[in-house]
Design a protein around this motif. Structure first.
Motif, PDB file in Angstrom:
ATOM      1  N   ILE A  89      -6.977   1.906  -1.148  1.00  0.00           N
ATOM      2  CA  ILE A  89      -5.700   1.416  -0.955  1.00  0.00           C
ATOM      3  C   ILE A  89      -4.589   2.368  -1.580  1.00  0.00           C
ATOM      4  O   ILE A  89      -5.069   3.344  -2.162  1.00  0.00           O
ATOM      5  CB  ILE A  89      -5.561  -0.191  -1.417  1.00  0.00           C
ATOM      6  N   TYR A  90      -3.396   1.893  -1.581  1.00  0.00           N
ATOM      7  CA  TYR A  90      -2.245   2.465  -2.172  1.00  0.00           C
ATOM      8  C   TYR A  90      -2.674   3.502  -3.592  1.00  0.00           C
ATOM      9  O   TYR A  90      -3.023   2.364  -4.454  1.00  0.00           O
ATOM     10  CB  TYR A  90      -0.959   1.793  -2.153  1.00  0.00           C
ATOM     11  N   GLY A  91      -2.460   4.328  -3.881  1.00  0.00           N
ATOM     12  CA  GLY A  91      -2.820   5.282  -4.912  1.00  0.00           C
ATOM     13  C   GLY A  91      -2.243   4.443  -6.229  1.00  0.00           C
ATOM     14  O   GLY A  91      -2.972   4.494  -7.064  1.00  0.00           O
TER      15      GLY A  91
ATOM     16  N   ALA B 139      12.305  -4.303  -8.733  1.00  0.00           N
ATOM     17  CA  ALA B 139      12.764  -3.031  -8.496  1.00  0.00           C
ATOM     18  C   ALA B 139      11.670  -2.007  -7.707  1.00  0.00           C
ATOM     19  O   ALA B 139      12.428  -1.087  -7.295  1.00  0.00           O
ATOM     20  CB  ALA B 139      13.009  -2.354  -9.768  1.00  0.00           C
ATOM     21  N   SER B 140      10.798  -2.251  -7.398  1.00  0.00           N
ATOM     22  CA  SER B 140       9.913  -1.355  -6.663  1.00  0.00           C
ATOM     23  C   SER B 140       8.535  -2.321  -6.136  1.00  0.00           C
ATOM     24  O   SER B 140       8.307  -3.315  -6.696  1.00  0.00           O
ATOM     25  CB  SER B 140       9.726  -0.300  -7.244  1.00  0.00           C
ATOM     26  N   GLY B 141       7.961  -1.781  -5.384  1.00  0.00           N
ATOM     27  CA  GLY B 141       6.779  -2.334  -4.852  1.00  0.00           C
ATOM     28  C   GLY B 141       5.586  -2.349  -6.051  1.00  0.00           C
ATOM     29  O   GLY B 141       4.913  -3.306  -6.379  1.00  0.00           O
ATOM     30  N   MET B 142       5.623  -1.333  -6.898  1.00  0.00           N
ATOM     31  CA  MET B 142       4.757  -1.116  -8.081  1.00  0.00           C
ATOM     32  C   MET B 142       5.281  -2.353  -9.181  1.00  0.00           C
ATOM     33  O   MET B 142       4.389  -2.638  -9.817  1.00  0.00           O
ATOM     34  CB  MET B 142       4.795   0.069  -8.576  1.00  0.00           C
ATOM     35  N   GLY B 143       6.325  -2.332  -9.214  1.00  0.00           N
ATOM     36  CA  GLY B 143       7.128  -3.458 -10.085  1.00  0.00           C
ATOM     37  C   GLY B 143       6.633  -4.756  -9.770  1.00  0.00           C
ATOM     38  O   GLY B 143       5.957  -5.555 -10.470  1.00  0.00           O
TER      39      GLY B 143
ATOM     40  N   VAL C  87      -2.460 -10.193  -0.950  1.00  0.00           N
ATOM     41  CA  VAL C  87      -2.506  -9.201   0.034  1.00  0.00           C
ATOM     42  C   VAL C  87      -1.388  -8.262  -0.090  1.00  0.00           C
ATOM     43  O   VAL C  87      -0.028  -8.856   0.109  1.00  0.00           O
ATOM     44  CB  VAL C  87      -2.654  -9.945   1.533  1.00  0.00           C
ATOM     45  N   ASP C  88      -1.361  -6.984   0.015  1.00  0.00           N
ATOM     46  CA  ASP C  88      -0.603  -6.013   0.169  1.00  0.00           C
ATOM     47  C   ASP C  88      -0.374  -5.907   1.829  1.00  0.00           C
ATOM     48  O   ASP C  88      -1.058  -5.419   2.315  1.00  0.00           O
ATOM     49  CB  ASP C  88      -0.921  -4.717  -0.473  1.00  0.00           C
ATOM     50  N   SER C  89       0.846  -6.328   2.375  1.00  0.00           N
ATOM     51  CA  SER C  89       1.217  -6.607   3.643  1.00  0.00           C
ATOM     52  C   SER C  89       2.373  -5.573   3.747  1.00  0.00           C
ATOM     53  O   SER C  89       2.832  -5.604   5.006  1.00  0.00           O
ATOM     54  CB  SER C  89       1.391  -8.089   4.020  1.00  0.00           C
TER      55      SER C  89
ATOM     56  N   HIS D 246       4.954  -6.794  -0.951  1.00  0.00           N
ATOM     57  CA  HIS D 246       5.493  -5.863  -0.162  1.00  0.00           C
ATOM     58  C   HIS D 246       6.144  -4.796  -0.872  1.00  0.00           C
ATOM     59  O   HIS D 246       6.948  -5.136  -1.823  1.00  0.00           O
ATOM     60  CB  HIS D 246       6.664  -6.420   0.832  1.00  0.00           C
ATOM     61  N   SER D 247       6.134  -3.438  -0.632  1.00  0.00           N
ATOM     62  CA  SER D 247       6.759  -2.575  -1.117  1.00  0.00           C
ATOM     63  C   SER D 247       8.220  -2.710  -0.220  1.00  0.00           C
ATOM     64  O   SER D 247       7.945  -2.077   0.910  1.00  0.00           O
ATOM     65  CB  SER D 247       6.239  -1.251  -1.040  1.00  0.00           C
ATOM     66  N   ALA D 248       9.238  -3.262  -0.515  1.00  0.00           N
ATOM     67  CA  ALA D 248      10.373  -3.483   0.316  1.00  0.00           C
ATOM     68  C   ALA D 248      11.120  -2.050   0.517  1.00  0.00           C
ATOM     69  O   ALA D 248      12.032  -2.075   1.282  1.00  0.00           O
ATOM     70  CB  ALA D 248      10.955  -4.550  -0.205  1.00  0.00           C
ATOM     71  N   THR D 249      10.742  -1.054  -0.234  1.00  0.00           N
ATOM     72  CA  THR D 249      10.975   0.154  -0.064  1.00  0.00           C
ATOM     73  C   THR D 249      11.012   0.663   1.266  1.00  0.00           C
ATOM     74  O   THR D 249      11.579   1.525   1.779  1.00  0.00           O
ATOM     75  CB  THR D 249      10.400   1.166  -1.038  1.00  0.00           C
ATOM     76  N   LYS D 250       9.941  -0.025   2.172  1.00  0.00           N
ATOM     77  CA  LYS D 250       9.443   0.665   3.245  1.00  0.00           C
ATOM     78  C   LYS D 250      10.243  -0.107   4.479  1.00  0.00           C
ATOM     79  O   LYS D 250      11.491   0.048   4.657  1.00  0.00           O
ATOM     80  CB  LYS D 250       7.831   0.467   3.287  1.00  0.00           C
ATOM     81  N   TYR D 251       9.379  -0.790   5.312  1.00  0.00           N
ATOM     82  CA  TYR D 251      10.159  -1.283   6.622  1.00  0.00           C
ATOM     83  C   TYR D 251      11.365  -2.573   6.112  1.00  0.00           C
ATOM     84  O   TYR D 251      12.312  -2.441   6.873  1.00  0.00           O
ATOM     85  CB  TYR D 251       8.939  -2.241   7.304  1.00  0.00           C
TER      86      TYR D 251
HETATM   87  C1  LIG Z   1       1.066   0.020   0.529  1.00  0.00           C
HETATM   88  C2  LIG Z   1       1.761   0.122  -0.309  1.00  0.00           C
HETATM   89  N1  LIG Z   1       1.873  -0.710  -1.448  1.00  0.00           N
HETATM   90  C3  LIG Z   1       2.662  -0.598  -2.587  1.00  0.00           C
HETATM   91  C4  LIG Z   1       3.534   0.616  -2.547  1.00  0.00           C
HETATM   92  C5  LIG Z   1       4.354   0.982  -3.809  1.00  0.00           C
HETATM   93  O1  LIG Z   1       5.523   0.643  -3.357  1.00  0.00           O
HETATM   94  P1  LIG Z   1       7.119   1.379  -3.986  1.00  0.00           P
HETATM   95  O2  LIG Z   1       6.724   2.678  -3.947  1.00  0.00           O
HETATM   96  O3  LIG Z   1       8.193   0.537  -3.760  1.00  0.00           O
HETATM   97  O4  LIG Z   1       6.743   0.874  -5.911  1.00  0.00           O
HETATM   98  C6  LIG Z   1       3.532   1.783  -1.477  1.00  0.00           C
HETATM   99  C7  LIG Z   1       4.404   2.965  -1.563  1.00  0.00           C
HETATM  100  O5  LIG Z   1       4.033   3.770  -0.927  1.00  0.00           O
HETATM  101  C8  LIG Z   1       2.662   1.352  -0.363  1.00  0.00           C
HETATM  102  O6  LIG Z   1       2.667   2.159   0.787  1.00  0.00           O
END
Ligand SMILES: Cc1ncc(COP(=O)(O)O)c(C=O)c1O
Length: 405
Positions: free
Chosen positions: A123-125, A97-101, A195-197, A217-222
């Motif tokens: 890295i990402y907070g 459901a999200s990158g953090m998921g 690896v978070d790509s 991947h946070s597919a929310t992004k690109y």
């Molecule tokens: C590098 C990176 N990884 C993971 C995440 C988390 O993704 P999401 O916001 O889809 O949960 C983000 C969100 O900004 C991100 O920038």
């Protein structure tokens, strides 16, 4: 007319493409399959929480080969999952459901009490928060590597490390880290490398080919690319992904409508990322000598070593550029007030350019001292360049820098 009976999932195979097909074509045609309803070119959205059991109930159901319940599986998720599998060159994919998921499912599934986890610092907070504040509650020890240690993982990773977490290019300073070197170091001590790509996309960087075990991947992004969905993806070895179950236990699979949007978006990923790579480079070049700018952060630019790593492992540098303004917070405020195209918002990777302040968004989990130590100063702004005309973006950013002086 009666509906055809629901079929075992294996009947829904994707039509194979010739092996000479490149990634741009693959994104358009890589997830075609005969759909049973009306021969639709675009797969329908299976907006259902549950599926009828097949009349014969027994055999296929027992093999787990039928759709059963949407927390476990839903056909709408399969085309985007298949495209990401092909692009990253992985055996299996899970969508969340999200990158953090995706990140939390990986961490909580793979790490056990008593394990050591090694992660890049800064890295990402959200990932840092999980590593620092959640994993230790379950008995894991987390070690963060930065500076020279992050560049020599083979000596910095303690033996007995279960999982290593790398993000490259990193957020928000766009440092490039050597995936192949981290992969060798992890393999030597039997650790899994994740690896978070997200910032690179599979078009600019393919971590599995460089030896990583899992890509997130946070597919929310690109991958989503239009700032209209949240999604996450894990790609990698089947045996590992079988241990990471979003469905039954953690309950954060991707929703069918978001999966439909993600598939729609992936078809244009190559066009968008091509323009975003160009816009990132154009803006980074245009601002580097501006008097309001103390430092430009762009993948590979920091040192000759960074450039060598980026040239080895990236085919494009992406659309992210961070700028450190000389005048601190007042200069940032003047810069933001003057932007006419670039919008102020968290997130990145959409068709529209966005700007954020890492100290208030992605890096708010770090203490001010830690931010200072990592080089995330109060004058830092992070730009995500979209697909607009490069000349327009350069003009908007340069005008705002003039106002920031
Ligand atoms: C590098 C990176 N990884 C993971 C995440 C988390 O993704 P999401 O916001 O889809 O949960 C983000 C969100 O900004 C991100 O920038």
């Amino acid at each position: 007319m009666t509906d055809p009976p629901p079929g075992p999932r294996r009947e829904w195979a994707f039509r194979p493409l010739p092996e000479w097909v490149g990634p741009t074509t693959r994104l358009v045609h890589g997830a075609r399959r005969p759909e049973w309803n009306a021969g639709a070119v675009v797969p329908p959205i299976y907006q259902t929480s549950t599926f009828r059991f097949p009349p014969d109930r027994s055999e296929a159901a027992e093999r787990g080969a039928v759709y059963h319940y949407s927390r476990n599986e839903n056909p709408t998720l399969e085309p985007p999952a298949e495209l990401l599998r092909q692009l990253e060159g992985g055996e299996a994919v899970r969508l969340f459901a999200s990158g953090m998921g995706a990140i939390s499912a990986a961490l909580l599934s793979l790490v056990r009490a008593g394990d050591t986890v090694v992660a890049l610092r800064g890295i990402y907070g959200g990932t840092t928060d999980l590593l620092r504040n959640t994993l230790p509650r379950f008995g894991a020890t987390v070690r963060e590597l930065s500076g020279p240690e992050a560049r020599t993982p083979e000596t910095a990773m303690p033996s007995g490390t279960r999982l290593a977490v790398l993000e490259t290019p990193s957020n928000p300073l766009l440092e490039v880290h050597d995936i192949a070197r981290w992969a060798r170091a992890a393999r030597a001590i039997g650790a899994v490398l994740l690896v978070d790509s997200t910032f690179a996309t599979p078009l600019n960087q393919r971590p599995l080919e460089l030896g990583a075990d899992l890509v997130v991947h946070s597919a929310t992004k690109y991958l989503g690319g239009h700032s209209d969905l949240t999604a996450g993806a894990l790609v990698g070895r089947k045996s590992l992904l079988e241990r990471i179950d979003p469905a039954s236990s953690f309950g954060a699979p991707l929703d069918p409508f978001a999966a439909f949007l993600l598939h729609r978006s992936l078809k244009t990923l190559a066009l968008r990322v091509g323009r975003q790579n160009e816009n990132g480079r154009r803006v980074a070049d245009a601002v580097k000598d501006h008097p309001a700018v103390a430092r430009v952060h762009y993948p590979g630019r920091a040192t000759a070593e960074q450039e060598a790593i980026a040239a080895r492992q990236m085919t494009g540098r992406g659309g992210m550029v961070s700028i450190s303004l000389r005048g601190g917070i007042p200069a940032v405020e003047r810069f933001l007030d003057r932007l006419r195209l670039v919008e102020i918002a968290a997130s990145l990777g959409g068709v529209e350019s966005l700007v954020s302040m890492p100290r208030l968004s992605s890096q708010r989990f770090l203490t001010p001292e830690e931010r200072h130590e990592l080089g995330i100063d109060d004058g830092l702004v992070r730009l995500s360049l979209g697909i607009e005309d490069p000349d327009d973006l350069v003009r908007d950013v340069r005008d705002a820098l003039d106002a920031a002086r």
